[in-house]
Design a protein around this motif. Structure first.
Motif, PDB file in Angstrom:
ATOM      1  N   ALA A 330       0.812  -1.219   0.000  1.00 54.04           N
ATOM      2  CA  ALA A 330       0.000   0.000   0.000  1.00 54.04           C
ATOM      3  C   ALA A 330       0.848   1.273   0.000  1.00 54.04           C
ATOM      4  O   ALA A 330       0.537   2.249  -0.691  1.00 54.04           O
ATOM      5  CB  ALA A 330      -0.944  -0.010   1.203  1.00 54.04           C
ATOM      6  N   SER A 331       1.935   1.261   0.753  1.00 52.75           N
ATOM      7  CA  SER A 331       2.772   2.460   0.859  1.00 52.75           C
ATOM      8  C   SER A 331       3.790   2.570  -0.274  1.00 52.75           C
ATOM      9  O   SER A 331       4.488   3.587  -0.387  1.00 52.75           O
ATOM     10  CB  SER A 331       3.515   2.467   2.201  1.00 52.75           C
ATOM     11  N   GLN A 332       3.891   1.545  -1.125  1.00 51.96           N
ATOM     12  CA  GLN A 332       4.936   1.514  -2.146  1.00 51.96           C
ATOM     13  C   GLN A 332       4.437   1.766  -3.570  1.00 51.96           C
ATOM     14  O   GLN A 332       5.193   2.250  -4.415  1.00 51.96           O
ATOM     15  CB  GLN A 332       5.658   0.149  -2.127  1.00 51.96           C
ATOM     16  N   VAL A 333       3.172   1.427  -3.841  1.00 53.88           N
ATOM     17  CA  VAL A 333       2.690   1.432  -5.221  1.00 53.88           C
ATOM     18  C   VAL A 333       2.772   2.817  -5.847  1.00 53.88           C
ATOM     19  O   VAL A 333       3.176   2.971  -7.008  1.00 53.88           O
ATOM     20  CB  VAL A 333       1.255   0.866  -5.291  1.00 53.88           C
ATOM     21  N   GLY A 334       2.419   3.855  -5.100  1.00 56.55           N
ATOM     22  CA  GLY A 334       2.475   5.213  -5.657  1.00 56.55           C
ATOM     23  C   GLY A 334       3.875   5.598  -6.090  1.00 56.55           C
ATOM     24  O   GLY A 334       4.077   6.123  -7.197  1.00 56.55           O
ATOM     25  N   THR A 335       4.842   5.333  -5.226  1.00 55.39           N
ATOM     26  CA  THR A 335       6.245   5.612  -5.570  1.00 55.39           C
ATOM     27  C   THR A 335       6.671   4.800  -6.780  1.00 55.39           C
ATOM     28  O   THR A 335       7.334   5.296  -7.703  1.00 55.39           O
ATOM     29  CB  THR A 335       7.165   5.295  -4.376  1.00 55.39           C
ATOM     30  N   PHE A 336       6.269   3.524  -6.801  1.00 51.26           N
ATOM     31  CA  PHE A 336       6.631   2.612  -7.883  1.00 51.26           C
ATOM     32  C   PHE A 336       6.132   3.145  -9.231  1.00 51.26           C
ATOM     33  O   PHE A 336       6.894   3.232 -10.210  1.00 51.26           O
ATOM     34  CB  PHE A 336       6.041   1.234  -7.597  1.00 51.26           C
ATOM     35  N   VAL A 337       4.857   3.513  -9.289  1.00 51.48           N
ATOM     36  CA  VAL A 337       4.266   3.978 -10.544  1.00 51.48           C
ATOM     37  C   VAL A 337       4.954   5.250 -11.032  1.00 51.48           C
ATOM     38  O   VAL A 337       5.187   5.428 -12.232  1.00 51.48           O
ATOM     39  CB  VAL A 337       2.751   4.209 -10.357  1.00 51.48           C
ATOM     40  N   ASP A 338       5.321   6.118 -10.111  1.00 48.69           N
ATOM     41  CA  ASP A 338       5.944   7.390 -10.492  1.00 48.69           C
ATOM     42  C   ASP A 338       7.410   7.239 -10.903  1.00 48.69           C
ATOM     43  O   ASP A 338       7.915   8.040 -11.692  1.00 48.69           O
ATOM     44  CB  ASP A 338       5.855   8.387  -9.334  1.00 48.69           C
ATOM     45  N   MET A 339       8.112   6.231 -10.376  1.00 49.40           N
ATOM     46  CA  MET A 339       9.556   6.141 -10.579  1.00 49.40           C
ATOM     47  C   MET A 339       9.945   5.465 -11.894  1.00 49.40           C
ATOM     48  O   MET A 339      11.050   5.659 -12.387  1.00 49.40           O
ATOM     49  CB  MET A 339      10.211   5.386  -9.415  1.00 49.40           C
ATOM     50  N   LEU A 340       9.054   4.668 -12.475  1.00 48.87           N
ATOM     51  CA  LEU A 340       9.434   3.839 -13.614  1.00 48.87           C
ATOM     52  C   LEU A 340       9.782   4.669 -14.847  1.00 48.87           C
ATOM     53  O   LEU A 340       9.238   5.753 -15.063  1.00 48.87           O
ATOM     54  CB  LEU A 340       8.305   2.868 -13.969  1.00 48.87           C
ATOM     55  N   THR A 341      10.679   4.120 -15.671  1.00 50.61           N
ATOM     56  CA  THR A 341      11.043   4.774 -16.923  1.00 50.61           C
ATOM     57  C   THR A 341       9.994   4.568 -18.005  1.00 50.61           C
ATOM     58  O   THR A 341       9.909   5.350 -18.944  1.00 50.61           O
ATOM     59  CB  THR A 341      12.378   4.226 -17.455  1.00 50.61           C
ATOM     60  N   TYR A 342       9.233   3.470 -17.896  1.00 53.99           N
ATOM     61  CA  TYR A 342       8.237   3.085 -18.902  1.00 53.99           C
ATOM     62  C   TYR A 342       8.866   2.880 -20.275  1.00 53.99           C
ATOM     63  O   TYR A 342       8.240   3.094 -21.315  1.00 53.99           O
ATOM     64  CB  TYR A 342       7.072   4.091 -18.953  1.00 53.99           C
ATOM     65  N   THR A 343      10.113   2.440 -20.288  1.00 53.42           N
ATOM     66  CA  THR A 343      10.741   2.034 -21.540  1.00 53.42           C
ATOM     67  C   THR A 343       9.966   0.847 -22.102  1.00 53.42           C
ATOM     68  O   THR A 343       9.816  -0.178 -21.430  1.00 53.42           O
ATOM     69  CB  THR A 343      12.203   1.641 -21.315  1.00 53.42           C
ATOM     70  N   ALA A 344       9.439   0.981 -23.321  1.00 53.97           N
ATOM     71  CA  ALA A 344       8.601  -0.055 -23.942  1.00 53.97           C
ATOM     72  C   ALA A 344       9.270  -0.488 -25.239  1.00 53.97           C
ATOM     73  O   ALA A 344       9.104   0.139 -26.282  1.00 53.97           O
ATOM     74  CB  ALA A 344       7.194   0.490 -24.196  1.00 53.97           C
ATOM     75  N   ARG A 345      10.027  -1.564 -25.151  1.00 52.24           N
ATOM     76  CA  ARG A 345      10.838  -2.037 -26.270  1.00 52.24           C
ATOM     77  C   ARG A 345      10.790  -3.565 -26.320  1.00 52.24           C
ATOM     78  O   ARG A 345      10.426  -4.211 -25.331  1.00 52.24           O
ATOM     79  CB  ARG A 345      12.298  -1.583 -26.094  1.00 52.24           C
ATOM     80  N   PRO A 346      11.202  -4.190 -27.418  1.00 55.43           N
ATOM     81  CA  PRO A 346      11.331  -5.645 -27.432  1.00 55.43           C
ATOM     82  C   PRO A 346      12.336  -6.121 -26.377  1.00 55.43           C
ATOM     83  O   PRO A 346      13.213  -5.358 -25.943  1.00 55.43           O
ATOM     84  CB  PRO A 346      11.841  -5.946 -28.843  1.00 55.43           C
ATOM     85  N   VAL A 347      12.214  -7.375 -25.990  1.00 53.63           N
ATOM     86  CA  VAL A 347      13.026  -7.894 -24.887  1.00 53.63           C
ATOM     87  C   VAL A 347      14.523  -7.806 -25.183  1.00 53.63           C
ATOM     88  O   VAL A 347      15.353  -7.697 -24.264  1.00 53.63           O
ATOM     89  CB  VAL A 347      12.605  -9.343 -24.556  1.00 53.63           C
ATOM     90  N   SER A 348      14.891  -7.801 -26.451  1.00 56.61           N
ATOM     91  CA  SER A 348      16.312  -7.726 -26.815  1.00 56.61           C
ATOM     92  C   SER A 348      16.965  -6.433 -26.324  1.00 56.61           C
ATOM     93  O   SER A 348      18.189  -6.366 -26.184  1.00 56.61           O
ATOM     94  CB  SER A 348      16.479  -7.847 -28.332  1.00 56.61           C
TER      95      SER A 348
END
Length: 458
Positions: A330-348
């Motif tokens: 509960a206390s982590q999800v907000g930080t998690f969503v905000d911190m990600l780079t959201y790099t969306a690329r093939p697995v390679s």
């Protein structure tokens, strides 16, 4: 007692028992413990042996094997220039820590869905919550598959009856976001996924105009509902599971693999939002033995299964968002969503190549060299017939090594020091030493020997 200027120091590593680790003697981390930990270490078949740590981080510091009351950090601190080298001391003068944390992991089921903060965020998190964030450092990391194929070893793992990957796959995990168009297809074709997100307008916006910003909104909504509306998310997953078991076709590319992933992960964490957040949003990495991946700071990942060498900057900071209790998340999800780079690329995009190591004299050591300053990982592969020895030229920083297969003699150029180490034996070598490795006994049936290293200044 402090050991004065030794050039070859056997270490007593630290063991970490986490619930996702393999059990008892099925765990490579557990089997290595006899010599990595020593001092009466015995495998308990009811315990989960997840990790062996080799480094100076306070959550699992190494000590001198022959003097367990003396930590590696205290030895290094007694003469930083000798044990770390001038290059490292000049680069980071405020610390005497080894700049990396070297590990062996044995994974039987998915780790928490996680990311590791960059330096700026790590400093903020430590100030706000020093009990959970004990250091202010970033934690980019690499993983290299070192185990046997999962098809031969996973019959006892959680969800092991659900096979995912090729016959020679040795490690699986979720790494980074899939390309946006793949996620778009899943949200269009899998109604249970859109239902779990719980916001038709948000889903429609992403489907019409996929973007990093709309991905963040959709993904954040799913993860937050996994904590706040867990029953509704679980109901959607249950409906999807029943559809799959009744022979329903998802109607998407790689649908058969996706169905197996949903069944496998849901058997491990029933009804958890992470089942959908991994299978449909993230790349599924399948590594053969010797293949590696690199995961930068603020990058999403969740390892699933296999034995790996892992190495990272010296940090234990992690933010989780799934595959844990709602109370913890509960206390982590907000930080998690905000911190990600959201790099969306093939697995390679996350693959880390195995390359020839320029300091290898006999060509039997490969390097995994990530785009960061703190370390390079090396794998020395020997056999007791045609490739029994290797020599590594001196580097400008500290080196830690572990024998993972066979019995080896390790010798260094300074001080005429040498050690014979069985599987699990761990050594620390100060900078400026040539290293000689000789395989004394190979592991049958191929007579193989393996030593894995992390080093600075190569």
């Amino acid at each position: 007692m402090t050991v004065a200027h030794k050039n070859l120091v056997r270490l007593k590593a630290s063991a970490q028992e986490y619930e996702w680790g393999k059990s008892g003697s099925a765990s490579l981390a557990g089997r290595l413990g006899k010599n990595a930990i020593g001092h009466g270490f015995q495998i308990d078949e009811n315990k989960s042996y997840a990790e062996v740590w080799m480094g100076t981080h306070p959550n699992g510091p190494a000590h001198l094997f022959d003097d367990p009351s003396t930590s590696l950090l205290s030895l290094v601190s007694s003469d930083p220039t000798f044990y770390l080298g001038e290059t490292l001391v000049r680069k980071w003068p405020s610390t005497t820590h080894i700049p990396y944390l070297f590990k062996v992991l044995s994974i039987k089921k998915a780790l928490p869905l996680q990311a590791h903060p960059d330096k700026g965020l790590a400093e903020q998190l430590q100030q706000k919550d020093p009990s959970n964030f004990v250091d202010p450092n970033h934690k980019p990391e690499i993983a290299v598959a070192i185990g046997e194929s999962l098809s031969a070893t996973n019959s006892g793992t959680k969800g092991g009856d659900v096979q995912v990957g090729d016959k020679d796959t040795a490690f699986t995990g979720f790494v980074g976001f899939r390309p946006l168009e793949e996620i778009q297809t899943f949200l269009q074709k899998v109604p249970e996924l859109a239902h779990a997100v719980g916001d038709a307008t948000l889903v429609a916006s992403f489907v019409q105009h996929p973007s990093i910003d709309s991905l963040k909104q959709v993904y954040g909504k799913l993860l937050k509902r996994g904590v706040e509306a867990r029953d509704e998310v679980a109901a959607a997953i249950s409906k999807l599971e029943q559809r799959i078991k009744n022979g329903g076709d998802l109607g998407v590319p790689n649908g058969e693999e996706l169905t197996r992933l949903v069944l496998k992960v849901n058997s491990q964490y029933p009804g958890d939002a992470g089942v959908l957040a991994t299978a449909f949003f993230m790349n599924f990495a399948k590594l053969k033995k010797g293949e590696g991946i690199y995961i930068g700071a603020d990058e999403i990942h969740a390892y699933l299964e296999g034995d790996i060498i892992e190495c990272m900057a010296v940090s234990d900071n992690v933010v989780n968002a799934a595959f844990d209790s709602p109370e913890s998340l509960a206390s982590q999800v907000g930080t998690f969503v905000d911190m990600l780079t959201y790099t969306a690329r093939p697995v390679s995009h996350w693959s880390l190549p195995r390359e020839a190591y320029p300091h290898s004299r006999e060509g039997r050591t490969s390097q995994y060299n990530p785009p960061m300053e703190e370390f390079v990982v090396l794998g020395t592969l020997l056999d007791d017939k045609a490739a029994k020895t290797e020599r590594l030229s001196a580097v400008k920083g500290p080196t830690i090594g572990i024998v993972t297969k066979g019995k080896a003699r390790i010798a260094v150029s300074r001080g005429n020091e040498q050690l014979e180490l069985d599987e699990g034996g761990v050594v620390f070598i100060p900078p400026g030493n040539d290293i000689q490795i000789e395989l004394l006994e190979g592991r049958e049936p191929q007579g193989a020997g393996e030593v894995w290293w992390s080093t600075f200044g190569a």
